[in-house]
Design a protein around this motif. Structure first.
Motif, PDB file in Angstrom:
ATOM      1  N   ASP A 152      -2.849 -46.851 -13.470  1.00  0.00           N
ATOM      2  CA  ASP A 152      -2.642 -48.000 -12.589  1.00  0.00           C
ATOM      3  C   ASP A 152      -3.773 -49.019 -12.610  1.00  0.00           C
ATOM      4  O   ASP A 152      -3.626 -50.108 -12.063  1.00  0.00           O
ATOM      5  CB  ASP A 152      -2.381 -47.530 -11.162  1.00  0.00           C
ATOM      6  CG  ASP A 152      -3.555 -46.732 -10.597  1.00  0.00           C
ATOM      7  OD1 ASP A 152      -3.394 -46.151  -9.513  1.00  0.00           O
ATOM      8  OD2 ASP A 152      -4.619 -46.686 -11.243  1.00  0.00           O
ATOM      9  N   GLY A 153      -4.900 -48.667 -13.236  1.00  0.00           N
ATOM     10  CA  GLY A 153      -5.967 -49.638 -13.401  1.00  0.00           C
ATOM     11  C   GLY A 153      -6.761 -49.951 -12.156  1.00  0.00           C
ATOM     12  O   GLY A 153      -7.507 -50.933 -12.134  1.00  0.00           O
ATOM     13  N   THR A 154      -6.639 -49.130 -11.131  1.00  0.00           N
ATOM     14  CA  THR A 154      -7.442 -49.386  -9.941  1.00  0.00           C
ATOM     15  C   THR A 154      -8.905 -49.066 -10.211  1.00  0.00           C
ATOM     16  O   THR A 154      -9.222 -48.218 -11.043  1.00  0.00           O
ATOM     17  CB  THR A 154      -6.949 -48.563  -8.752  1.00  0.00           C
ATOM     18  OG1 THR A 154      -6.989 -47.172  -9.094  1.00  0.00           O
ATOM     19  CG2 THR A 154      -5.539 -48.956  -8.381  1.00  0.00           C
ATOM     20  N   THR A 155      -9.785 -49.758  -9.510  1.00  0.00           N
ATOM     21  CA  THR A 155     -11.216 -49.563  -9.699  1.00  0.00           C
ATOM     22  C   THR A 155     -11.855 -49.100  -8.401  1.00  0.00           C
ATOM     23  O   THR A 155     -11.353 -49.359  -7.306  1.00  0.00           O
ATOM     24  CB  THR A 155     -11.892 -50.845 -10.192  1.00  0.00           C
ATOM     25  OG1 THR A 155     -11.783 -51.849  -9.178  1.00  0.00           O
ATOM     26  CG2 THR A 155     -11.255 -51.346 -11.478  1.00  0.00           C
ATOM     27  N   THR A 207     -18.664 -55.147 -12.392  1.00  0.00           N
ATOM     28  CA  THR A 207     -17.223 -55.189 -12.601  1.00  0.00           C
ATOM     29  C   THR A 207     -16.871 -54.412 -13.856  1.00  0.00           C
ATOM     30  O   THR A 207     -17.526 -54.579 -14.889  1.00  0.00           O
ATOM     31  CB  THR A 207     -16.727 -56.637 -12.752  1.00  0.00           C
ATOM     32  OG1 THR A 207     -17.129 -57.411 -11.621  1.00  0.00           O
ATOM     33  CG2 THR A 207     -15.216 -56.684 -12.893  1.00  0.00           C
ATOM     34  N   ILE A 208     -15.822 -53.605 -13.773  1.00  0.00           N
ATOM     35  CA  ILE A 208     -15.356 -52.837 -14.927  1.00  0.00           C
ATOM     36  C   ILE A 208     -14.024 -53.415 -15.385  1.00  0.00           C
ATOM     37  O   ILE A 208     -13.200 -53.823 -14.567  1.00  0.00           O
ATOM     38  CB  ILE A 208     -15.227 -51.336 -14.573  1.00  0.00           C
ATOM     39  CG1 ILE A 208     -14.927 -50.502 -15.812  1.00  0.00           C
ATOM     40  CG2 ILE A 208     -14.180 -51.113 -13.483  1.00  0.00           C
ATOM     41  CD1 ILE A 208     -15.013 -48.992 -15.568  1.00  0.00           C
ATOM     42  N   SER A 209     -13.838 -53.449 -16.711  1.00  0.00           N
ATOM     43  CA  SER A 209     -12.587 -53.964 -17.251  1.00  0.00           C
ATOM     44  C   SER A 209     -12.290 -53.251 -18.561  1.00  0.00           C
ATOM     45  O   SER A 209     -13.170 -52.646 -19.178  1.00  0.00           O
ATOM     46  CB  SER A 209     -12.667 -55.473 -17.467  1.00  0.00           C
ATOM     47  OG  SER A 209     -13.694 -55.798 -18.389  1.00  0.00           O
ATOM     48  N   ARG A 210     -11.032 -53.333 -18.978  1.00  0.00           N
ATOM     49  CA  ARG A 210     -10.576 -52.645 -20.189  1.00  0.00           C
ATOM     50  C   ARG A 210      -9.892 -53.645 -21.113  1.00  0.00           C
ATOM     51  O   ARG A 210      -9.054 -54.434 -20.665  1.00  0.00           O
ATOM     52  CB  ARG A 210      -9.611 -51.536 -19.808  1.00  0.00           C
ATOM     53  CG  ARG A 210      -9.239 -50.594 -20.934  1.00  0.00           C
ATOM     54  CD  ARG A 210      -7.995 -49.771 -20.593  1.00  0.00           C
ATOM     55  NE  ARG A 210      -8.104 -48.998 -19.386  1.00  0.00           N
ATOM     56  CZ  ARG A 210      -8.393 -47.709 -19.336  1.00  0.00           C
ATOM     57  NH1 ARG A 210      -8.658 -47.051 -20.447  1.00  0.00           N
ATOM     58  NH2 ARG A 210      -8.413 -47.062 -18.191  1.00  0.00           N
ATOM     59  N   ASP A 211     -10.236 -53.581 -22.390  1.00  0.00           N
ATOM     60  CA  ASP A 211      -9.559 -54.377 -23.423  1.00  0.00           C
ATOM     61  C   ASP A 211      -8.743 -53.394 -24.258  1.00  0.00           C
ATOM     62  O   ASP A 211      -9.301 -52.638 -25.057  1.00  0.00           O
ATOM     63  CB  ASP A 211     -10.583 -55.108 -24.282  1.00  0.00           C
ATOM     64  CG  ASP A 211      -9.931 -55.980 -25.348  1.00  0.00           C
ATOM     65  OD1 ASP A 211     -10.611 -56.877 -25.861  1.00  0.00           O
ATOM     66  OD2 ASP A 211      -8.742 -55.765 -25.659  1.00  0.00           O
TER      67      ASP A 211
END
Length: 118
Positions: free
Chosen positions: A55-58, A69-73
């Motif tokens: 779900d991509g929750t942080t 901040t964390i993010s995904r490519d």
């Protein structure tokens, strides 16, 4: 071979920014929860921020909330950690961690040094 490789660490002045990268190879990180941990000299390793799958929750600890901040490519199979408004107490080795959604298999990178100093 399953591997995580962190890059992007360095020396930065207080108030500065860095972007750390965690490149996954040998597996698709989409199906893994990703976390960034850090370990300062003489201290235990602590979790800093994580990105859940699918779900991509942080979630982050209070000391970095609003600054990191964390993010995904998905294309490059890389997870990033953007560090803003850095403070001397952020100095540590930063590690990337991946945990499989399917079987709980866990992987660690080798770490990258972040030093915040004037």
């Amino acid at each position: 071979q399953l591997q995580l490789v962190e890059t992007g660490g360095g020396l930065v002045q207080p108030g500065g920014s860095l972007r750390l990268s965690c490149a996954a190879s040998g597996f698709t990180s989409d199906h893994y929860g990703i976390g960034w941990f850090r370990q300062a000299p003489g201290k235990e390793r602590e979790g800093v921020i994580c990105l859940s799958s699918p779900d991509g929750t942080t979630s982050s600890v209070d000391s970095v909330r609003g600054r990191f901040t964390i993010s995904r490519d998905h294309t490059s199979n890389t997870v990033y950690l953007q560090l803003n408004n850095l403070k001397p107490e952020d100095t540590a080795i930063y590690y990337c961690n991946a945990v499989s959604d399917f079987d709980g298999a866990e992987y660690w990178g080798q770490g990258t040094q972040v030093t915040v100093s004037s």
